[in-house]
Design a protein around this motif. Structure first.
Motif, PDB file in Angstrom:
ATOM      1  N   ILE A   1      50.890  61.145  27.313  1.00 56.33           N
ATOM      2  CA  ILE A   1      50.085  60.504  26.665  1.00 56.33           C
ATOM      3  C   ILE A   1      49.268  59.500  27.902  1.00 56.33           C
ATOM      4  CG2 ILE A   1      49.605  58.026  25.464  1.00 56.33           C
ATOM      5  CD1 ILE A   1      52.326  60.606  24.529  1.00 56.33           C
ATOM      6  N   MET A   2      47.952  59.416  27.799  1.00 54.40           N
ATOM      7  CA  MET A   2      47.015  58.848  28.735  1.00 54.40           C
ATOM      8  C   MET A   2      46.285  57.725  27.925  1.00 54.40           C
ATOM      9  SD  MET A   2      46.479  61.535  31.684  1.00 54.40           S
ATOM     10  CE  MET A   2      45.953  60.540  32.939  1.00 54.40           C
ATOM     11  N   SER A   3      46.383  56.623  27.987  1.00 53.69           N
ATOM     12  CA  SER A   3      45.364  55.620  27.249  1.00 53.69           C
ATOM     13  C   SER A   3      44.850  54.542  27.886  1.00 53.69           C
ATOM     14  CB  SER A   3      46.360  54.948  26.096  1.00 53.69           C
ATOM     15  OG  SER A   3      47.414  54.511  26.582  1.00 53.69           O
TER      16      SER A   3
ATOM     17  N   TYR B   1      46.411  51.280  21.817  1.00 51.79           N
ATOM     18  CA  TYR B   1      46.316  51.968  23.086  1.00 51.79           C
ATOM     19  C   TYR B   1      44.772  52.199  23.516  1.00 51.79           C
ATOM     20  CZ  TYR B   1      51.257  53.505  22.931  1.00 51.79           C
ATOM     21  OH  TYR B   1      52.643  53.729  22.992  1.00 51.79           O
ATOM     22  N   GLY B   2      44.026  51.872  22.759  1.00 52.41           N
ATOM     23  CA  GLY B   2      42.387  52.151  22.971  1.00 52.41           C
ATOM     24  C   GLY B   2      42.099  53.571  23.019  1.00 52.41           C
ATOM     25  N   ASN B   3      41.218  54.212  23.928  1.00 52.42           N
ATOM     26  CA  ASN B   3      40.865  55.502  23.811  1.00 52.42           C
ATOM     27  C   ASN B   3      42.212  56.018  24.536  1.00 52.42           C
ATOM     28  OD1 ASN B   3      38.128  55.533  23.028  1.00 52.42           O
ATOM     29  ND2 ASN B   3      37.601  54.689  25.061  1.00 52.42           N
ATOM     30  N   ILE B   4      42.650  57.026  23.812  1.00 52.23           N
ATOM     31  CA  ILE B   4      44.018  57.751  23.873  1.00 52.23           C
ATOM     32  C   ILE B   4      43.884  59.339  24.055  1.00 52.23           C
ATOM     33  CG2 ILE B   4      44.597  57.555  21.522  1.00 52.23           C
ATOM     34  CD1 ILE B   4      47.651  57.322  22.667  1.00 52.23           C
ATOM     35  N   ILE B   5      44.671  60.029  24.867  1.00 55.21           N
ATOM     36  CA  ILE B   5      44.606  61.386  25.095  1.00 55.21           C
ATOM     37  C   ILE B   5      46.102  61.685  24.769  1.00 55.21           C
ATOM     38  CG2 ILE B   5      44.142  63.431  26.499  1.00 55.21           C
ATOM     39  CD1 ILE B   5      41.629  61.656  27.545  1.00 55.21           C
ATOM     40  N   ILE B   6      46.467  62.702  23.955  1.00 55.84           N
ATOM     41  CA  ILE B   6      47.903  63.242  24.032  1.00 55.84           C
ATOM     42  C   ILE B   6      47.617  64.758  24.014  1.00 55.84           C
ATOM     43  CG2 ILE B   6      49.848  63.649  22.497  1.00 55.84           C
ATOM     44  CD1 ILE B   6      48.809  61.015  21.022  1.00 55.84           C
ATOM     45  N   TYR B   7      48.508  65.183  25.196  1.00 51.55           N
ATOM     46  CA  TYR B   7      48.413  66.664  25.344  1.00 51.55           C
ATOM     47  C   TYR B   7      49.749  67.276  25.616  1.00 51.55           C
ATOM     48  CZ  TYR B   7      48.447  66.501  30.630  1.00 51.55           C
ATOM     49  OH  TYR B   7      49.022  66.142  31.893  1.00 51.55           O
ATOM     50  N   LYS B   8      49.920  68.553  25.167  1.00 51.54           N
ATOM     51  CA  LYS B   8      51.212  69.198  25.324  1.00 51.54           C
ATOM     52  C   LYS B   8      51.211  70.170  26.562  1.00 51.54           C
ATOM     53  CE  LYS B   8      53.015  69.187  20.895  1.00 51.54           C
ATOM     54  NZ  LYS B   8      54.295  68.617  20.574  1.00 51.54           N
ATOM     55  N   ILE B   9      52.161  70.004  27.321  1.00 51.13           N
ATOM     56  CA  ILE B   9      52.141  70.798  28.587  1.00 51.13           C
ATOM     57  C   ILE B   9      52.542  72.227  28.195  1.00 51.13           C
ATOM     58  CG2 ILE B   9      53.582  71.197  30.652  1.00 51.13           C
ATOM     59  CD1 ILE B   9      54.298  68.222  30.736  1.00 51.13           C
ATOM     60  N   LYS B  10      51.945  73.065  28.716  1.00 50.79           N
ATOM     61  CA  LYS B  10      51.942  74.380  28.479  1.00 50.79           C
ATOM     62  C   LYS B  10      53.397  75.034  28.699  1.00 50.79           C
ATOM     63  CE  LYS B  10      49.451  78.632  29.593  1.00 50.79           C
ATOM     64  NZ  LYS B  10      48.170  79.270  30.188  1.00 50.79           N
TER      65      LYS B  10
END
Length: 86
Positions: free
Chosen positions: A32-34, A15-24
């Protein structure tokens, strides 16, 4: 896309540089944004809808610059059309 908290921001060979976040206020959903050129957030950061959290890139297993956007429910990728009115 939505307010939330970054739970992971790292480099993955696929995925390379990946960001995973939880929605409030939403249980069991992760965004996931990668393939980012650069992640602009780190684990524990609180983000608001519209915040710039990464720069488009082509890291990891990628054929060109783009943002891989994925929604997971209970760890399984789902069609975003099922939960968002797009």
């Amino acid at each position: 896309m939505a307010d939330g908290e970054v739970v992971k921001a790292y480099y993955d060979t696929s995925y390379g540089n990946i960001i995973i976040y939880k929605i409030k206020y939403v249980e069991d959903v992760e965004i996931i944004m990668s393939h980012n050129k650069k992640n602009l957030v780190k684990e524990g950061d609180h983000i608001k809808k519209g915040d710039v959290i990464g720069i488009v890139g082509s890291t990891g297993n990628s054929t060109g610059p783009h943002v891989h956007f994925e929604i997971r429910y209970k760890g399984v990728a789902i069609n975003p059309m099922k939960i968002f009115d797009i």
